[in-house]
Design an enzyme around this catalytic site. Structure first.
Site: not given
Length: 416
Positions: A22-23, A116, A121, A306, A398
């Site tokens: 995903k990232n 999230c 951030r 994570d 997600r």
């Protein structure tokens, strides 16, 4: 699907294939605005965030075609320059279109991002880097407008105060079409940054040093479309390794690059989990008892933030006192109160969480507050006595493709 139900106490057995990262895929999709011809992306996970970033590109004028796990993206000749709030509020990775838009169109207007709620951030480092490339930044009404100076972006030397992954990626994407040379110092070293750089280089970009603290980019006039396979998701891989360990099971995690999960493997082995490499992936064999270890999250190649919530769930099963220190996000202990509802003995002081174990977790109604917190609650439910009800499952969706199906195939009792 808003709720998941899990009946714990079943050791997981079998094999599970990790999906594309995903990232890694989100910045790569954003980078498809840069070339003058179509790109084909392989092993693309079917996630809500991927759907959202594709909607952003379509709004900007790109044509997106999906066939199974393949995406074909046709970049616009003249992209629209405004990413609307309705998309960007859902996912902060939408901000990654700013660099490509500045490079291609010389202008970008983007709402402040969502995502999230795991702490502050800010996009300050993104903006600092783009300003150093010659962009003029204007703030107003919850959005940011960036405009390249006459003549386009120009290379420069940029030092990042923190090795931000998103800022590194945004600056790289802006710099590949800038005039001259760009040097990014204290750059993020994550595998996802390397995957983006490899994708851009295949398109004709000139990038050296990706995966180190210093990245050098020499601007080119244009890029061309290519076919690219996204790297496996190292966080999904780590989550399934913990799933095998926390249930005392025997699980083969396929499509994983062992080097990408080294920090997680090191802590699992230190706890007493059996993990070894096979031709098809990594096999994890759970034990009846584990030893408590301390964990400190750090930018790559340190232990990934994570994976912190998932590791906390596993440490409830370990004998002794474990301390988790969260150095990346200041608000990433929201899962603690939910784990306590299940019987965990955890105290938090500032950025430290102290876990006393082992405890026998009990099923309870719990709420996923963010993506990785949700994963931790699912893991806790897999080893808890009774039924665990996890709400706010949209957070988990997600980042984990077919989570329920994959866990069922390993023998978990999980349903919606």
């Amino acid at each position: 699907m808003e709720k998941l139900f899990i009946r714990g106490g079943r050791p997981l057995h079998g094999k599970v294939r990790v999906s594309g990262s995903k990232n890694a895929v989100l910045p790569i999709i954003a980078a498809c605005l840069l070339p003058t011809s179509p790109c084909t992306l392989e092993d693309i996970p079917g996630l809500a965030d991927v759907h959202t970033i594709c909607l952003v590109l379509q709004h900007l004028g790109a044509r997106v075609e999906r066939k199974g796990t393949t995406l074909v993206i046709h970049p616009p000749e003249k992209p629209s320059t405004e990413a609307p709030y309705e998309f960007v509020r859902q996912m902060r990775a939408s901000f990654l279109v700013m660099g490509p838009l500045l490079a291609r169109a010389g202008l970008a207007a983007i709402s402040l991002p969502g995502g999230c709620a795991i702490g502050s951030r800010p996009v300050d480092l993104h903006l600092k880097g783009l300003q150093m490339l010659g962009a003029r930044i204007e703030h107003g009404y919850g959005s940011i407008r960036a405009r390249a100076e006459k003549g386009g972006l120009r290379g420069n030397r940029i030092y990042l105060d923190f090795p931000s992954v998103g800022a590194t990626e945004n600056i790289i994407m802006a710099a590949v079409l800038a005039r001259g040379q760009t040097l990014i110092e204290n750059a993020a070293e994550e595998p996802e940054v390397v995957d983006l750089a490899n994708f851009l280089c295949a398109m004709g970009a000139k990038i050296k040093g990706a995966g180190t603290k210093v990245i050098k980019i020499t601007g080119v006039k244009e890029l061309h479309g290519v076919t690219h396979t996204v790297i496996p998701d190292r966080i999904e891989a780590g989550t399934y390794l913990v799933a095998g360990a926390i249930t005392g099971g025997n699980v083969l995690v396929e499509n994983v690059i062992a080097n990408h999960v080294k920090p997680v493997l090191a802590k699992l082995l230190e706890m007493g989990v059996t993990v070894y490499e096979e031709n098809d992936g990594l096999r994890v064999i759970g034990q009846q008892e584990y030893t408590a270890v301390d964990v400190k999250t750090m930018p790559y190649p340190g232990f990934p933030t994570d994976m912190q919530p998932q590791m906390m769930a596993l440490l409830t099963r370990a004998r002794g006192t474990a301390i988790i220190t969260e150095t990346v996000f200041e608000n990433r202990f929201m899962h603690v109160s939910e784990l306590r509802r299940m019987g965990a003995r955890i105290k938090t002081v500032g950025r430290n969480a102290v876990i006393q174990g082992p405890v026998h977790l009990s099923g309870a109604p719990v709420k996923a507050t963010d993506l990785r917190a949700g994963a931790a609650l699912v893991l806790a439910g897999l080893c808890a006595e009774g039924v665990t009800e996890v709400s706010n499952v949209h957070h988990i969706q997600r980042g984990y493709e077919h989570l329920m199906d994959k866990l069922r195939n390993l023998g978990a009792a999980i349903w919606a």
